[in-house]
Design a protein around this motif. Structure first.
Motif, PDB file in Angstrom:
ATOM      1  N   GLN A   3       0.818  -1.207   0.000  1.00 20.94           N
ATOM      2  CA  GLN A   3       0.000   0.000   0.000  1.00 20.94           C
ATOM      3  C   GLN A   3       0.853   1.258   0.000  1.00 20.94           C
ATOM      4  OE1 GLN A   3      -2.596   0.030   3.379  1.00 20.94           O
ATOM      5  NE2 GLN A   3      -4.345  -0.292   2.099  1.00 20.94           N
ATOM      6  N   GLU A   4       2.067   1.175   0.511  1.00 25.33           N
ATOM      7  CA  GLU A   4       2.899   2.355   0.652  1.00 25.33           C
ATOM      8  C   GLU A   4       3.185   2.988  -0.712  1.00 25.33           C
ATOM      9  OE1 GLU A   4       4.327   4.313   3.107  1.00 25.33           O
ATOM     10  OE2 GLU A   4       2.815   3.280   4.286  1.00 25.33           O
ATOM     11  N   ARG A   5       2.868   4.266  -0.827  1.00 25.16           N
ATOM     12  CA  ARG A   5       3.144   5.018  -2.045  1.00 25.16           C
ATOM     13  C   ARG A   5       4.297   5.974  -1.799  1.00 25.16           C
ATOM     14  NH1 ARG A   5       0.700   2.008  -5.380  1.00 25.16           N
ATOM     15  NH2 ARG A   5       1.000   0.638  -3.635  1.00 25.16           N
ATOM     16  N   VAL A   6       5.022   6.306  -2.841  1.00 28.46           N
ATOM     17  CA  VAL A   6       6.001   7.388  -2.767  1.00 28.46           C
ATOM     18  C   VAL A   6       5.249   8.686  -2.521  1.00 28.46           C
ATOM     19  CG1 VAL A   6       7.680   8.739  -4.086  1.00 28.46           C
ATOM     20  CG2 VAL A   6       7.647   6.244  -4.276  1.00 28.46           C
ATOM     21  N   ARG A   7       5.684   9.443  -1.547  1.00 30.98           N
ATOM     22  CA  ARG A   7       5.063  10.737  -1.264  1.00 30.98           C
ATOM     23  C   ARG A   7       5.951  11.829  -1.852  1.00 30.98           C
ATOM     24  NH1 ARG A   7       2.100  10.266   4.611  1.00 30.98           N
ATOM     25  NH2 ARG A   7       1.507   8.059   4.450  1.00 30.98           N
ATOM     26  N   PRO A   8       5.507  12.459  -2.917  1.00 24.41           N
ATOM     27  CA  PRO A   8       6.353  13.445  -3.594  1.00 24.41           C
ATOM     28  C   PRO A   8       6.780  14.574  -2.660  1.00 24.41           C
ATOM     29  CG  PRO A   8       4.482  12.863  -4.977  1.00 24.41           C
ATOM     30  CD  PRO A   8       4.230  12.259  -3.629  1.00 24.41           C
ATOM     31  N   ASN A  70       2.685  15.067 -19.397  1.00 25.13           N
ATOM     32  CA  ASN A  70       4.051  14.566 -19.519  1.00 25.13           C
ATOM     33  C   ASN A  70       5.068  15.695 -19.394  1.00 25.13           C
ATOM     34  OD1 ASN A  70       3.189  11.913 -19.927  1.00 25.13           O
ATOM     35  ND2 ASN A  70       3.088  12.146 -22.148  1.00 25.13           N
ATOM     36  N   ALA A  71       4.770  16.831 -20.015  1.00 21.59           N
ATOM     37  CA  ALA A  71       5.689  17.969 -19.948  1.00 21.59           C
ATOM     38  C   ALA A  71       5.822  18.483 -18.518  1.00 21.59           C
ATOM     39  CB  ALA A  71       5.202  19.088 -20.875  1.00 21.59           C
ATOM     40  N   ALA A  72       4.727  18.474 -17.776  1.00 19.09           N
ATOM     41  CA  ALA A  72       4.774  18.940 -16.386  1.00 19.09           C
ATOM     42  C   ALA A  72       5.650  18.031 -15.533  1.00 19.09           C
ATOM     43  CB  ALA A  72       3.365  19.023 -15.810  1.00 19.09           C
ATOM     44  N   PHE A  73       5.542  16.710 -15.749  1.00 25.99           N
ATOM     45  CA  PHE A  73       6.399  15.800 -15.001  1.00 25.99           C
ATOM     46  C   PHE A  73       7.860  15.906 -15.446  1.00 25.99           C
ATOM     47  CE2 PHE A  73       2.492  13.443 -13.758  1.00 25.99           C
ATOM     48  CZ  PHE A  73       2.758  13.333 -12.400  1.00 25.99           C
ATOM     49  N   ALA A  74       8.081  16.221 -16.711  1.00 24.27           N
ATOM     50  CA  ALA A  74       9.443  16.273 -17.238  1.00 24.27           C
ATOM     51  C   ALA A  74      10.186  17.534 -16.828  1.00 24.27           C
ATOM     52  CB  ALA A  74       9.417  16.168 -18.765  1.00 24.27           C
ATOM     53  N   ASP A  75       9.481  18.592 -16.495  1.00 21.06           N
ATOM     54  CA  ASP A  75      10.104  19.889 -16.204  1.00 21.06           C
ATOM     55  C   ASP A  75      10.529  19.938 -14.737  1.00 21.06           C
ATOM     56  OD1 ASP A  75      10.821  22.529 -15.793  1.00 21.06           O
ATOM     57  OD2 ASP A  75       9.115  23.351 -16.907  1.00 21.06           O
ATOM     58  N   PRO A  76      11.819  20.019 -14.440  1.00 21.64           N
ATOM     59  CA  PRO A  76      12.269  20.015 -13.041  1.00 21.64           C
ATOM     60  C   PRO A  76      11.851  21.264 -12.273  1.00 21.64           C
ATOM     61  CG  PRO A  76      14.107  20.461 -14.517  1.00 21.64           C
ATOM     62  CD  PRO A  76      12.947  20.066 -15.385  1.00 21.64           C
ATOM     63  N   ARG A  77      11.468  22.322 -12.986  1.00 24.58           N
ATOM     64  CA  ARG A  77      11.027  23.537 -12.281  1.00 24.58           C
ATOM     65  C   ARG A  77       9.634  23.368 -11.688  1.00 24.58           C
ATOM     66  NH1 ARG A  77      11.297  27.552 -17.153  1.00 24.58           N
ATOM     67  NH2 ARG A  77      10.219  25.707 -17.990  1.00 24.58           N
ATOM     68  N   ILE A  78       8.853  22.469 -12.232  1.00 25.42           N
ATOM     69  CA  ILE A  78       7.489  22.240 -11.762  1.00 25.42           C
ATOM     70  C   ILE A  78       7.527  21.362 -10.520  1.00 25.42           C
ATOM     71  CG2 ILE A  78       5.263  21.184 -12.312  1.00 25.42           C
ATOM     72  CD1 ILE A  78       5.766  23.757 -13.842  1.00 25.42           C
ATOM     73  N   ARG A  79       6.938  21.869  -9.415  1.00 22.90           N
ATOM     74  CA  ARG A  79       6.957  21.119  -8.158  1.00 22.90           C
ATOM     75  C   ARG A  79       5.575  20.742  -7.654  1.00 22.90           C
ATOM     76  NH1 ARG A  79      10.548  18.879  -9.482  1.00 22.90           N
ATOM     77  NH2 ARG A  79      10.172  17.648  -7.606  1.00 22.90           N
ATOM     78  N   ALA A  99       4.826   6.845 -18.084  1.00 22.90           N
ATOM     79  CA  ALA A  99       5.019   6.439 -16.697  1.00 22.90           C
ATOM     80  C   ALA A  99       6.434   6.717 -16.210  1.00 22.90           C
ATOM     81  CB  ALA A  99       4.691   4.955 -16.536  1.00 22.90           C
ATOM     82  N   ASP A 100       7.423   6.589 -17.090  1.00 22.60           N
ATOM     83  CA  ASP A 100       8.812   6.792 -16.674  1.00 22.60           C
ATOM     84  C   ASP A 100       9.043   8.227 -16.201  1.00 22.60           C
ATOM     85  OD1 ASP A 100       9.473   4.179 -17.237  1.00 22.60           O
ATOM     86  OD2 ASP A 100      10.197   4.617 -19.272  1.00 22.60           O
ATOM     87  N   LEU A 101       8.376   9.190 -16.834  1.00 28.24           N
ATOM     88  CA  LEU A 101       8.533  10.584 -16.416  1.00 28.24           C
ATOM     89  C   LEU A 101       7.971  10.804 -15.015  1.00 28.24           C
ATOM     90  CD1 LEU A 101       7.576  12.453 -19.723  1.00 28.24           C
ATOM     91  CD2 LEU A 101       9.863  12.209 -18.720  1.00 28.24           C
ATOM     92  N   ALA A 102       6.811  10.229 -14.734  1.00 24.81           N
ATOM     93  CA  ALA A 102       6.215  10.389 -13.410  1.00 24.81           C
ATOM     94  C   ALA A 102       7.058   9.704 -12.343  1.00 24.81           C
ATOM     95  CB  ALA A 102       4.795   9.843 -13.408  1.00 24.81           C
ATOM     96  N   ARG A 103       7.580   8.518 -12.662  1.00 23.87           N
ATOM     97  CA  ARG A 103       8.410   7.803 -11.690  1.00 23.87           C
ATOM     98  C   ARG A 103       9.720   8.533 -11.439  1.00 23.87           C
ATOM     99  NH1 ARG A 103       7.204   3.000 -14.875  1.00 23.87           N
ATOM    100  NH2 ARG A 103       5.651   1.675 -13.858  1.00 23.87           N
ATOM    101  N   ALA A 104      10.276   9.153 -12.462  1.00 28.20           N
ATOM    102  CA  ALA A 104      11.575   9.801 -12.343  1.00 28.20           C
ATOM    103  C   ALA A 104      11.516  11.039 -11.455  1.00 28.20           C
ATOM    104  CB  ALA A 104      12.108  10.176 -13.724  1.00 28.20           C
ATOM    105  N   ASP A 105      10.390  11.746 -11.462  1.00 27.53           N
ATOM    106  CA  ASP A 105      10.272  12.970 -10.669  1.00 27.53           C
ATOM    107  C   ASP A 105       8.836  13.111 -10.172  1.00 27.53           C
ATOM    108  OD1 ASP A 105      10.691  15.376  -9.442  1.00 27.53           O
ATOM    109  OD2 ASP A 105      11.000  16.534 -11.281  1.00 27.53           O
TER     110      ASP A 105
END
Length: 349
Positions: A3-8, A70-79, A99-105
């Motif tokens: 059940q444990e999710r990564v908490r951004p 996808n662009a929002a997950f890919a942009d490191p400025r977006i938090r 999915a890889d973009l969301a997992r990466a950041d």
């Protein structure tokens, strides 16, 4: 799968927050309301809203809307990522997501209603999110932002604190039509709330939340996008609510029954049921009929849940989902449901 999710990680004042339209691009039709929402978002959080090509593009193709996510997950400025509102076709956007973009950041995602699709997609990737926070509904309209919404918005995006979920004492089913200039400065018709209804044993449950809008959960399950055994929800807290489509209680009961047959009701230890809307712009029953409709849905849901899980702690009437004022709740994060003291707490880490 645990059940444990990564908490951004949380944002900090001055960071950027993506404002997207994964479903209906309401800002394209109601720009003044959207712009007021963006000013209030910045004032409340200190974050800088960033719009994308389809944020105001009504009728944008699913692939184009997915490209913005996808662009929002890919942009490191977006938090952080905030959906402006729900809709009815986000299910067609999900296949185009990376999915890889969301997992990466991983980033905090906030949205309600049709955004149940995105919440379940993130959950399947092991990422927690926050159910609620439509800017077009909760930030733009009215003379101010409701206190419970502002507090949970800041907790979800910035502070990560633990808050008690309380009753604000009033509720509205529907605001003023966004095409009406009065929507910028007036709430809809609000009425006093009644105490929440509690059922089941007087015990305390703390578990990871899972759920969303019942109508959309039905779509997600039909599309095969929750391909996990029900025991991944063992000990969890099911959060369910219904939309402005105003489903009859029996239809709501049928969906909840399907969750029972799927094994989901038996897996969780607690169920939170939102205060449902029972009126819209064309249908406004009198006060007695509104109370009857809410009671009918409550009794139907409680009967079905209890049939499949008599040990579940159940609370009905919690302000999340499609009525307002509204709390934003963790999805994948922890909620504590105290059946003895009749209190609810949410962990926004």
């Amino acid at each position: 799968m645990s059940q444990e999710r990564v908490r951004p990680p949380k944002a900090r004042p001055g960071d950027h927050i993506a404002v997207i339209s994964p479903s209906f691009a309401a800002p394209g039709l109601f720009p003044e309301l959207h712009e007021q929402a963006m000013r209030r978002l910045a004032d409340l959080t200190g974050l800088v809203p960033v719009e994308y090509p389809t944020t105001r593009q009504v009728g944008a193709a699913p692939a184009a809307r997915a490209a913005d996510i996808n662009a929002a997950f890919a942009d490191p400025r977006i938090r952080g990522i905030l959906a402006v509102v729900g809709g009815e076709d986000q299910i067609t956007v999900i296949p185009h997501l990376d999915a890889d973009l969301a997992r990466a950041d991983p980033k905090p995602f906030l949205g309600t209603s049709d955004n149940t699709n995105l919440h379940h997609w993130l959950w399947g990737l092991g990422i927690a999110s926050f159910y609620g926070g439509s800017s077009q509904v909760h930030l733009g309209p009215g003379p101010t932002v409701d206190d419970v919404h502002a507090r949970s918005l800041r907790a979800a995006l910035l502070t990560g604190e633990r808050l008690e979920i309380t009753d604000p004492g009033e509720s509205e089913d529907i605001g003023i039509d966004w095409a009406d200039p009065r929507a910028l400065e007036s709430f809809g018709d609000r009425e006093p709330t009644t105490p929440w209804d509690w059922y089941g044993p007087g015990r305390t449950v703390t578990g990871a939340a899972w759920g969303g809008c019942l109508e959309v959960i039905e779509w997600v399950l039909t599309a095969g996008r929750f391909p996990f055994p029900p025991d991944v929800l063992d000990g969890g807290v099911l959060i369910i609510e219904t939309s402005e489509e105003l489903l009859p209680a029996r239809n709501v009961g049928w969906i909840v029954r399907s969750l029972g047959e799927r094994g989901i009701l038996g897996a969780v230890d607690a169920v939170l049921v939102a205060r449902p809307p029972v009126s819209d712009f064309t249908r406004r029953p009198d006060a007695a009929e509104r109370a009857r409709l809410r009671a009918e849905q409550r009794d139907t849901v409680v009967e079905v849940v209890t049939r499949y899980n008599p040990d579940a702690v159940i609370c009905v009437g919690v302000p999340f989902g499609h009525t307002r004022p509204q709390w934003i709740l963790p999805h994948g994060g922890a909620i504590t449901v105290d059946g003895a003291e009749r209190r609810i707490f949410a962990d926004y880490r």
